[in-house]
Design a protein around this motif. Structure first.
Motif, PDB file in Angstrom:
ATOM      1  N   ASN A  78      -4.583 -12.559 -15.482  1.00 23.48           N
ATOM      2  CA  ASN A  78      -5.237 -13.166 -14.335  1.00 23.48           C
ATOM      3  C   ASN A  78      -4.992 -12.343 -13.067  1.00 23.48           C
ATOM      4  OD1 ASN A  78      -6.693 -15.581 -13.195  1.00 23.48           O
ATOM      5  ND2 ASN A  78      -4.822 -15.682 -11.979  1.00 23.48           N
ATOM      6  N   VAL A 351      -5.769 -20.826 -21.691  1.00 24.25           N
ATOM      7  CA  VAL A 351      -4.840 -21.364 -20.692  1.00 24.25           C
ATOM      8  C   VAL A 351      -4.478 -22.785 -21.098  1.00 24.25           C
ATOM      9  CG1 VAL A 351      -4.577 -22.040 -18.273  1.00 24.25           C
ATOM     10  CG2 VAL A 351      -5.801 -19.937 -18.856  1.00 24.25           C
ATOM     11  N   GLN A 358      -2.653 -24.127 -13.970  1.00 26.71           N
ATOM     12  CA  GLN A 358      -4.030 -23.776 -13.655  1.00 26.71           C
ATOM     13  C   GLN A 358      -4.217 -23.613 -12.150  1.00 26.71           C
ATOM     14  OE1 GLN A 358      -6.613 -26.685 -15.446  1.00 26.71           O
ATOM     15  NE2 GLN A 358      -5.901 -26.264 -17.530  1.00 26.71           N
ATOM     16  N   LEU A 361      -2.901 -20.220 -11.085  1.00 29.19           N
ATOM     17  CA  LEU A 361      -3.843 -19.166 -11.470  1.00 29.19           C
ATOM     18  C   LEU A 361      -5.004 -19.088 -10.486  1.00 29.19           C
ATOM     19  CD1 LEU A 361      -4.061 -19.650 -15.360  1.00 29.19           C
ATOM     20  CD2 LEU A 361      -2.708 -17.964 -14.106  1.00 29.19           C
TER      21      LEU A 361
END
Length: 414
Positions: A78, A351, A358, A361
């Motif tokens: 990411n 994920v 999350q 990210l």
């Protein structure tokens, strides 16, 4: 949870950061001079060599296990995505605005590298402790949030010093070579003979082995017309070897990265973990002492960040459209592309379903430029004053942008 409540949860941590940043800026004023240049350098050294590695090591050691490592594998990718997307957008910005050539590396660096360490470590714990946070129990949120932020810092450090460092180095090197060539032409015209003296620049001692025009990183920088053109495929073929030969490994394995490695080793190896982590561990005093050092990192980081912005108030040499472009890239296009990338990863089950993970990210795509870029441009003498102005305004707009994007991200994952 309603939008206004999410906005409140997202705004208070940012307001806290702004208040402490303002204190740091005030302490750096010439009339106060508590955080003057010499003091700031010493404090930066303490943060770099002591507080940051302690913070990263303890938070990863407490929360990382072999199982969680398997779940967190997507974070390095990411962060890589943010650098790739940011570089592409920065390249487009250079083509559109056509800034002075000495700013090209700085623009690419500011567009590609976000503040993946300091701000997440400051914002995420504060967000966890706000009442009404969508991430559940505040203690559990704090523990895992600090681990995610620490891992983000370690990964960001590796990418910063292996990628952005070389982009800025190549950009500065090209300018210095052109200046040297123009000086030689002037001497040749004046004297009628070629001069054998070429000025030695300090950046050459860092990378004396490779011609920058053959460096893989020059693919991102606009090239001058030349009689002999090297094909892109030839450059890409040698990319891995050239990049590895130009890496600053000492900078890549910075103390924060070393701290992350130590934290991973302690967390993953159960006998070592049982020896150090936990109130009943024989060596728990080591963990508590290191944790105490790490806790000092957050307030000091915020104060230093404020002190670093002072120089931007005294400078005004950055082209307006370049500044507008960087702000637009970092706070509009990059977050939107980041949402698409993370949502695609969630859809493909790359994920885990942890909302906090999350959120981290997503947040990695909506941060202001990394402060270490200022260190790099000072090292190579390429756009120091412009960098100060860019940092000042991007961090000023961050108070609004990060708040709004954090609110949207919390709504998205809750």
């Amino acid at each position: 949870m309603g939008f206004l409540q999410l906005l409140s949860v997202a705004s208070f941590p940012v307001i806290k950061v702004l208040l402490v940043t303002a204190v740091g800026l005030f302490l750096a004023l010439d009339d106060i001079s508590i955080l003057g240049e010499d003091t700031k350098k010493r404090v930066n050294q303490l943060v770099f060599y002591v507080f940051n590695p302690s913070l990263v090591a303890t938070n990863l050691a407490k929360t990382i296990t072999l199982k969680s490592v398997v779940q967190l594998w997507f974070m390095p990718f990411n962060v890589l995505i943010t650098f790739i997307l940011g570089s592409a957008l920065g390249w487009i910005l250079i083509k559109i605005t056509r800034p002075p050539q000495h700013l090209e590396g700085l623009i690419l660096g500011c567009c590609s590298a976000g503040n993946l360490g300091n701000l997440p470590i400051i914002i995420i714990p504060a967000m966890c402790r706000e009442s009404g946070s969508p991430f559940g129990d505040s203690d559990v949120c704090y523990q895992y949030g600090m681990a995610y932020a620490s891992l983000s810092m370690a990964i960001g450090t590796v990418y910063m010093w292996s990628y952005v460092y070389n982009i800025i180095r190549i950009s500065a090197s090209r300018i210095q070579k052109e200046d040297a060539s123009s000086n030689d032409i002037v001497i040749l015209k004046a004297s009628g003979e070629a001069s054998e003296s070429h000025p030695q620049h300090f950046f050459q001692t860092l990378n004396p082995t490779k011609d920058t025009m053959d460096d893989a990183y020059t693919l991102l920088l606009p090239e001058e017309e030349s009689e002999e053109k090297v094909s892109i495929s030839s450059k890409i073929k040698n990319c891995v070897g050239l990049i590895s030969s130009n890496l600053n490994f000492k900078a890549v394995f910075a103390p924060s990265t070393t701290g992350a490695i130590i934290g991973f080793v302690i967390g993953i190896i159960s006998p070592v973990r049982n020896l150090i982590i936990g109130s009943g561990a024989p060596l728990h005093v080591v963990e508590e002492s290191t944790s105490m050092l790490g806790e000092a990192a957050i307030p000091i980081l915020t104060l230093v960040m404020g002190a670093n912005l002072l120089k931007g108030l005294k400078e005004s040499s950055t082209p307006l459209w370049t500044l507008v472009g960087i702000v637009t890239v970092r706070y509009i296009f990059l977050p939107l592309l980041g949402v698409a990338a993370v949502k695609a990863a969630i859809h493909l089950s790359l994920v885990p379903s942890d909302p906090l993970y999350q959120f981290v990210l997503l947040l990695q795509h909506a941060l202001p430029p990394a402060m270490n870029i200022g260190t790099m441009v000072e090292l190579f003498g390429a756009g120091e004053s412009e960098c100060s102005v860019i940092m000042l305004w991007t961090y000023a707009f961050a108070s609004i942008a990060v708040t709004l994007w954090s609110t949207f991200f919390m709504w998205l994952v809750s």
